[in-house]
Design a protein around this motif. Structure first.
Motif, PDB file in Angstrom:
ATOM      1  N   MET A  24      36.922  48.169  43.396  1.00 30.19           N
ATOM      2  CA  MET A  24      37.106  49.618  43.533  1.00 30.19           C
ATOM      3  C   MET A  24      36.092  50.325  42.633  1.00 30.19           C
ATOM      4  O   MET A  24      35.562  51.358  42.951  1.00 30.19           O
ATOM      5  CB  MET A  24      38.517  50.009  43.098  1.00 30.19           C
ATOM      6  N   SER A  25      35.895  49.731  41.443  1.00 29.84           N
ATOM      7  CA  SER A  25      34.954  50.262  40.456  1.00 29.84           C
ATOM      8  C   SER A  25      34.728  49.129  39.464  1.00 29.84           C
ATOM      9  O   SER A  25      35.359  48.083  39.577  1.00 29.84           O
ATOM     10  CB  SER A  25      35.557  51.465  39.731  1.00 29.84           C
ATOM     11  N   ARG A  26      33.828  49.334  38.507  1.00 29.24           N
ATOM     12  CA  ARG A  26      33.616  48.283  37.504  1.00 29.24           C
ATOM     13  C   ARG A  26      34.888  48.040  36.689  1.00 29.24           C
ATOM     14  O   ARG A  26      35.056  46.984  36.089  1.00 29.24           O
ATOM     15  CB  ARG A  26      32.433  48.608  36.594  1.00 29.24           C
ATOM     16  N   ASP A  27      35.774  48.994  36.721  1.00 27.17           N
ATOM     17  CA  ASP A  27      36.987  48.895  35.920  1.00 27.17           C
ATOM     18  C   ASP A  27      38.182  48.340  36.686  1.00 27.17           C
ATOM     19  O   ASP A  27      39.293  48.279  36.156  1.00 27.17           O
ATOM     20  CB  ASP A  27      37.352  50.276  35.364  1.00 27.17           C
ATOM     21  N   PHE A  28      37.979  48.000  37.948  1.00 27.28           N
ATOM     22  CA  PHE A  28      39.114  47.520  38.754  1.00 27.28           C
ATOM     23  C   PHE A  28      38.585  46.680  39.911  1.00 27.28           C
ATOM     24  O   PHE A  28      38.128  47.197  40.920  1.00 27.28           O
ATOM     25  CB  PHE A  28      39.918  48.715  39.275  1.00 27.28           C
ATOM     26  N   VAL A  29      38.666  45.361  39.709  1.00 31.66           N
ATOM     27  CA  VAL A  29      38.207  44.437  40.738  1.00 31.66           C
ATOM     28  C   VAL A  29      39.380  43.544  41.136  1.00 31.66           C
ATOM     29  O   VAL A  29      40.105  43.038  40.285  1.00 31.66           O
ATOM     30  CB  VAL A  29      37.020  43.584  40.228  1.00 31.66           C
ATOM     31  N   VAL A  30      39.552  43.382  42.432  1.00 33.28           N
ATOM     32  CA  VAL A  30      40.588  42.500  42.972  1.00 33.28           C
ATOM     33  C   VAL A  30      39.951  41.175  43.373  1.00 33.28           C
ATOM     34  O   VAL A  30      38.929  41.161  44.054  1.00 33.28           O
ATOM     35  CB  VAL A  30      41.257  43.144  44.205  1.00 33.28           C
ATOM     36  N   VAL A  31      40.538  40.087  42.897  1.00 39.36           N
ATOM     37  CA  VAL A  31      40.110  38.749  43.303  1.00 39.36           C
ATOM     38  C   VAL A  31      41.340  38.060  43.882  1.00 39.36           C
ATOM     39  O   VAL A  31      42.424  38.160  43.315  1.00 39.36           O
ATOM     40  CB  VAL A  31      39.575  37.971  42.082  1.00 39.36           C
ATOM     41  N   THR A  32      41.188  37.408  45.024  1.00 40.66           N
ATOM     42  CA  THR A  32      42.338  36.678  45.556  1.00 40.66           C
ATOM     43  C   THR A  32      41.983  35.218  45.787  1.00 40.66           C
ATOM     44  O   THR A  32      40.815  34.852  45.868  1.00 40.66           O
ATOM     45  CB  THR A  32      42.846  37.273  46.889  1.00 40.66           C
ATOM     46  N   GLY A  33      43.013  34.408  45.874  1.00 39.30           N
ATOM     47  CA  GLY A  33      42.799  32.988  46.101  1.00 39.30           C
ATOM     48  C   GLY A  33      43.950  32.401  46.889  1.00 39.30           C
ATOM     49  O   GLY A  33      44.944  33.077  47.164  1.00 39.30           O
TER      50      GLY A  33
ATOM     51  N   ILE B 190      50.383  48.217  39.574  1.00 38.40           N
ATOM     52  CA  ILE B 190      49.700  46.929  39.626  1.00 38.40           C
ATOM     53  C   ILE B 190      48.267  46.945  39.114  1.00 38.40           C
ATOM     54  O   ILE B 190      47.730  45.897  38.807  1.00 38.40           O
ATOM     55  CB  ILE B 190      49.712  46.347  41.057  1.00 38.40           C
ATOM     56  N   ASP B 191      47.623  48.096  39.028  1.00 34.86           N
ATOM     57  CA  ASP B 191      46.225  48.104  38.592  1.00 34.86           C
ATOM     58  C   ASP B 191      46.093  47.586  37.169  1.00 34.86           C
ATOM     59  O   ASP B 191      46.984  47.789  36.346  1.00 34.86           O
ATOM     60  CB  ASP B 191      45.650  49.525  38.626  1.00 34.86           C
ATOM     61  N   PRO B 192      44.943  46.947  36.853  1.00 37.31           N
ATOM     62  CA  PRO B 192      44.701  46.558  35.462  1.00 37.31           C
ATOM     63  C   PRO B 192      44.486  47.810  34.603  1.00 37.31           C
ATOM     64  O   PRO B 192      44.166  48.873  35.125  1.00 37.31           O
ATOM     65  CB  PRO B 192      43.424  45.720  35.554  1.00 37.31           C
ATOM     66  N   PRO B 193      44.674  47.661  33.271  1.00 35.45           N
ATOM     67  CA  PRO B 193      44.691  48.852  32.405  1.00 35.45           C
ATOM     68  C   PRO B 193      43.439  49.721  32.503  1.00 35.45           C
ATOM     69  O   PRO B 193      43.532  50.946  32.492  1.00 35.45           O
ATOM     70  CB  PRO B 193      44.831  48.275  30.980  1.00 35.45           C
ATOM     71  N   LYS B 194      42.265  49.112  32.624  1.00 32.81           N
ATOM     72  CA  LYS B 194      41.048  49.928  32.613  1.00 32.81           C
ATOM     73  C   LYS B 194      40.881  50.792  33.856  1.00 32.81           C
ATOM     74  O   LYS B 194      40.023  51.669  33.902  1.00 32.81           O
ATOM     75  CB  LYS B 194      39.823  49.029  32.464  1.00 32.81           C
ATOM     76  N   ALA B 195      41.661  50.503  34.890  1.00 31.11           N
ATOM     77  CA  ALA B 195      41.479  51.223  36.159  1.00 31.11           C
ATOM     78  C   ALA B 195      41.845  52.701  36.071  1.00 31.11           C
ATOM     79  O   ALA B 195      41.440  53.492  36.921  1.00 31.11           O
ATOM     80  CB  ALA B 195      42.296  50.552  37.261  1.00 31.11           C
ATOM     81  N   THR B 196      42.596  53.062  35.030  1.00 23.39           N
ATOM     82  CA  THR B 196      43.190  54.404  34.985  1.00 23.39           C
ATOM     83  C   THR B 196      42.208  55.556  35.195  1.00 23.39           C
ATOM     84  O   THR B 196      42.432  56.433  36.025  1.00 23.39           O
ATOM     85  CB  THR B 196      43.931  54.599  33.643  1.00 23.39           C
TER      86      THR B 196
ATOM     87  N   ASP C  51      41.100  43.014  31.641  1.00 23.16           N
ATOM     88  CA  ASP C  51      41.707  44.352  31.710  1.00 23.16           C
ATOM     89  C   ASP C  51      41.191  45.157  32.893  1.00 23.16           C
ATOM     90  O   ASP C  51      41.574  46.321  33.071  1.00 23.16           O
ATOM     91  CB  ASP C  51      41.431  45.132  30.416  1.00 23.16           C
ATOM     92  N   ALA C  52      40.275  44.571  33.648  1.00 25.59           N
ATOM     93  CA  ALA C  52      39.727  45.270  34.820  1.00 25.59           C
ATOM     94  C   ALA C  52      39.836  44.375  36.052  1.00 25.59           C
ATOM     95  O   ALA C  52      39.049  44.499  36.986  1.00 25.59           O
ATOM     96  CB  ALA C  52      38.270  45.659  34.562  1.00 25.59           C
ATOM     97  N   LEU C  53      40.808  43.454  36.022  1.00 27.56           N
ATOM     98  CA  LEU C  53      40.908  42.450  37.083  1.00 27.56           C
ATOM     99  C   LEU C  53      42.347  42.329  37.567  1.00 27.56           C
ATOM    100  O   LEU C  53      43.287  42.378  36.773  1.00 27.56           O
ATOM    101  CB  LEU C  53      40.459  41.097  36.530  1.00 27.56           C
ATOM    102  N   TRP C  54      42.517  42.178  38.872  1.00 28.59           N
ATOM    103  CA  TRP C  54      43.830  41.888  39.454  1.00 28.59           C
ATOM    104  C   TRP C  54      43.671  40.665  40.336  1.00 28.59           C
ATOM    105  O   TRP C  54      42.853  40.651  41.247  1.00 28.59           O
ATOM    106  CB  TRP C  54      44.328  43.077  40.271  1.00 28.59           C
ATOM    107  N   ILE C  55      44.438  39.604  40.041  1.00 32.79           N
ATOM    108  CA  ILE C  55      44.337  38.371  40.816  1.00 32.79           C
ATOM    109  C   ILE C  55      45.522  38.284  41.771  1.00 32.79           C
ATOM    110  O   ILE C  55      46.675  38.358  41.345  1.00 32.79           O
ATOM    111  CB  ILE C  55      44.296  37.134  39.891  1.00 32.79           C
ATOM    112  N   GLY C  56      45.244  38.169  43.056  1.00 31.14           N
ATOM    113  CA  GLY C  56      46.306  38.132  44.058  1.00 31.14           C
ATOM    114  C   GLY C  56      46.249  36.886  44.919  1.00 31.14           C
ATOM    115  O   GLY C  56      45.362  36.050  44.753  1.00 31.14           O
ATOM    116  N   ARG C  57      47.210  36.748  45.806  1.00 27.43           N
ATOM    117  CA  ARG C  57      47.346  35.550  46.623  1.00 27.43           C
ATOM    118  C   ARG C  57      47.176  35.905  48.102  1.00 27.43           C
ATOM    119  O   ARG C  57      47.929  36.699  48.644  1.00 27.43           O
ATOM    120  CB  ARG C  57      48.734  34.934  46.400  1.00 27.43           C
ATOM    121  N   THR C  58      46.189  35.326  48.751  1.00 29.58           N
ATOM    122  CA  THR C  58      45.967  35.574  50.179  1.00 29.58           C
ATOM    123  C   THR C  58      45.624  34.273  50.887  1.00 29.58           C
ATOM    124  O   THR C  58      45.286  33.274  50.261  1.00 29.58           O
ATOM    125  CB  THR C  58      44.794  36.548  50.416  1.00 29.58           C
ATOM    126  N   GLU C  59      45.679  34.314  52.222  1.00 31.99           N
ATOM    127  CA  GLU C  59      45.298  33.163  53.031  1.00 31.99           C
ATOM    128  C   GLU C  59      43.816  32.821  52.791  1.00 31.99           C
ATOM    129  O   GLU C  59      43.468  31.676  52.537  1.00 31.99           O
ATOM    130  CB  GLU C  59      45.556  33.487  54.508  1.00 31.99           C
TER     131      GLU C  59
END
Lengths: 514, 514
Positions: B253-262, A47-53, B238-246
């Motif tokens: 996690m790092s500049r290369d992997f950020v989780v955003v939920t809505g 599930i991680d985005p590509p740059k996370a590797t 490429d450094a973003l994961w969009i998820g679904r939460t209440e």
């Protein structure tokens, strides 16, 4: 003055109750690091985005390092030594923990850190080269890495146990208690049975066909089917996450959270069905380790071979059995009513069991599968003994595929470059795949002797009695017992390959009307 | 013999190069533990199966403990002390790391472990009670926890700094450099401006309406819209994961992997739009920390207030500006062509900016939002000073909502029980929300003075110049500079609340034709 005796230091330091707390604390740390590595390592690529590797790799490397350090700390060694001298106080579960912790520790401790680091770097590089070599059908670019990895693994084996043959060291590493003598016996039985049996099947005028399951199957429906298959298999859906990856795998964070992944092909429904049943078998094992072992080193399957036994049990012994065809067909009909309207359980059973000698291990059927492993085992042995070098591999591969499977290898991509294992430094791992199938056949026989109505459970689509037996005899024990001990206790006899060869012979003799 | 001077020990041990390696090693450990906790903690509740909760909590607790131990180790203290005496050798980046590590360490070290553990247990319990109390509209069941938490936080503040007022200690903990004197000044300016401004707006005969964006909007389309909004905002997809939460959140996690939920509501499209722009602002900050700080303690936003400044900047200063209405409308039309066919940018702008005094903070508009925070700030102060106890809170809440927002509080569920913060022991946290909005207004003014064509960038739907200024002046610095230093350096003056009050006055005077 005489040198201080470490036993005396230990005795002087001895405070068993504090030691047990220290053990529990060590286990909690190791558990949390394993949990983190498992979740990041398994879900990350899904599930991680590509740059996370890159940063994920960094984080994983440091978590691993912390885990190694906690285990290799001299204080940990002394602690485990002291505790193992107090068996009555410590009790059965903690003694089992101490056993596996000492073994894990020894396998790390004996190898100089520089040697281990050089090997990690070599395999990271080799894996990258292999990936490109496979795509380009270019064995020669990968060839030097094979020799270097074998050389390095020989050296590392020497550190672990200088008395023992290096390949034996690695066989034992992947499956405790095995060596060449063990596998030579096993594979010679397999070869003597399967090679002629396959030839007879190929010569038969009564070959089953998979025509009735050919066609195109909606991919999203196949994913919903996968959920129902997991339920049919008896997985705890509240402790399961099913994801989508290029290569299917199973990873357990704990008995309460297991990840299973699959890959769905529109034009190959059965591949998805058996892949889910296979990974589901691994997941059943992880979900059913004794809850009392939670967050300890005992809370996972005991070995590669025993894990593969569970996955191939549910894929083949259950999944591809004639009895299970009816409940399986019912689930297939639910999701693809039109396409299965005219298929009967018997036609489905035939379609599931077409033996076809092929080039690719991961696509092999139940009968030809062990021959793919045999080829790899024999070549690995030759590389480790010096009888062959990497330059000989493509020729050996072609000869052995011709001899055992009767197929010509047209290129290295579908030949010696097909698997990732050698590039990862996993020489000695392949044999556990075949061993697992054989464990499964022996377990099934013991279960039936023990009164489980295996056929009835399959036919009813209610596998609870089958699961209960496996839970009590295998799953439940986690790493507390080795695979050899488990087989002995569950079956009342040591491992015997004849259950496997008998099973294959009976099944395929009937299927092909030999 | 005289006692050994710790400075001498440090000097004797001094080997600056080895020390720098030890610092790098410490940072890598802390990074990997943070990474693990962030990924498990943020993705876990989103995707894990239900049963995973307990073991995930176990794993997180032990990872946290390992992180605390690494930081609190006396050797870490000595290491940081020695390195801080070698500023030239150590260099600017490592000095900044040492500054934040010492601060993080101090905030853990001063509190006795039992006190900290008791507080953790109390808040876990309180959070559970709060959840049920909110659902049942039952303040009295939660009431004793509020008093106990305040008492406990007063005591902990005493350990951290016995000289200082306890509430000041906590304000500083959440936003370095702030205290009651600072916030009293700030909130009195906000109150003096917003309370009468809101009253005037409510009395105006020219109220904007959101009628043009009312209706029902397909939920899956809204998720695709969310992707496009993130792109429009300039996030690195490429450094973003969009998820679904209440409840929406952002976790890096790092500049290369950020989780955003809505959370998407079919009947409230704008809520989704501004929630994504808000979380996207947080994510931009995390994605744009200097790559040189990767895997160090500097690699995240510097404070709660500065983080909220970024999120509210993109939600309000950009998102709810008249200039941005045209590009925003274009994206809305792409996904809902029929429903936005007759909406003009000006109508959309009006719909985005209806000031409506309400009961619930998270649903508040830009103008009334700081008043919600003001109420909480004043009550927190009274609880800490002893002027009030938990039993007084519902009455105080009702009085203040009546006085500042002109609304009657019908129940505690939509009153003092609405937020989770107090049950988590986050007294002192709320004020950073309002401060962030004010930071944003001052940053916008400085950006415009610095030559950025803010309106032009918004109107063109190309925010690159806006992002470039924020990156260079704020994001880039991570935790290397505190929010006060950043404001001073970016704006050439200390923090001034008047930018915020001026901005609100101008915007709403015009909108409501006052």
């Amino acid at each position: 003055m005489a040198e201080t005796d470490p036993t005396q230091i230990n005795a002087a330091l001895s405070n068993p109750r504090a030691d047990m707390e220290a053990l529990d604390d060590l286990e909690r740390r190791l558990f949390s690091l394993r949990y983190a590595m498992a979740e990041i390592g398994s879900l990350g690529p899904v599930i991680d985005p590509p740059k996370a590797t890159a940063q994920r790799g960094e984080a994983l490397a440091h978590l691993q390092q912390m885990s190694v350090e906690a285990l290799c700390d001299p204080a940990t060694g002394a602690l485990l030594d002291r505790l193992s001298q107090e068996p009555e106080l410590v009790g059965e579960t903690r003694l089992a923990q101490i056993k596996v912790l000492r073994r894990d520790r020894a396998s790390l401790l004996d190898v100089p850190a520089e040697e281990q680091a050089a090997f990690s770097r070599l395999t990271v590089e080799a894996n990258d080269v292999w990936r490109r070599a496979k795509a380009a059908n270019d064995w020669t670019s990968f060839e030097p890495y094979v020799d270097r990895i074998v050389e390095s693994m020989r050296r590392i084996a020497g550190y672990k146990n200088a008395e023992k043959d290096p390949y034996d060291v690695w066989l034992d590493e992947f499956e405790h208690g095995t060596d060449r003598a063990f596998y030579d016996r096993f594979f010679s039985q397999v070869k003597d049975c399967v090679v002629p049996l396959l030839a007879d099947c190929m010569a038969s005028r009564h070959k089953p066909t998979h025509k009735c399951v050919d066609g195109s199957f909606d991919v999203e429906r196949q994913w919903r089917l996968a959920d129902d298959l997991a339920r049919l298999e008896g997985l705890d859906m509240d402790a399961l996450w099913i994801g989508r990856t290029e290569h299917p795998f199973t990873c357990g964070m704990s008995r309460d959270f297991v990840v299973v992944t699959g890959h769905v092909y529109a034009d190959n429904l059965l591949s998805n069905v058996f892949s889910i049943l296979h990974e589901g078998g691994h997941a059943l094992y992880e979900q059913n380790v004794d809850a009392a072992y939670a967050a300890t080193s005992l809370a996972e399957g005991t070995s590669m071979g025993m894990h593969e036994a569970q996955s191939r049990f549910f894929e083949n012994l259950v999944g591809r059995s004639e009895a299970f065809a009816a409940p399986l067909l019912a689930v297939l009909r639910k999701h693809f009513p039109g396409q299965f309207a005219r298929v009967t359980p018997h036609l489905l059973y035939l379609a599931e069991n077409c033996a076809e000698p092929g080039l690719v291990r991961t696509e092999a059927d139940e009968l030809t599968y062990p021959l793919h492993i045999l080829v790899r085992y024999e070549i690995e042995q030759m590389l480790f003994s010096g009888e062959a070098t990497a330059a000989d591999v493509p020729r050996l591969w072609a000869e052995k595929y011709r001899a055992y499977l009767g197929v010509s290898v047209p290129d290295d991509t579908r030949g010696a470059l097909q698997d990732t294992h050698w590039s990862d430094g996993s020489f000695g791992y392949f044999p556990t795949y075949a061993l697992g199938s054989a464990f499964g056949a022996q377990l099934k026989a013991a279960m039936v002797r023990g009164g489980v109505d295996f056929e009835g459970a399959c036919a009813a689509g209610d596998l609870a009695p089958v699961r209960a037996w496996l839970r009590d005899n295998i799953w439940h024990w986690g790493r507390a017992k080795d695979s050899g001990e488990l087989i002995q206790a569950a079956c009342g006899e040591p491992f015997l390959a004849s259950y496997y060869t008998d099973y294959l012979t009976t099944k395929f003799t009937s299927l092909y009307r030999l």
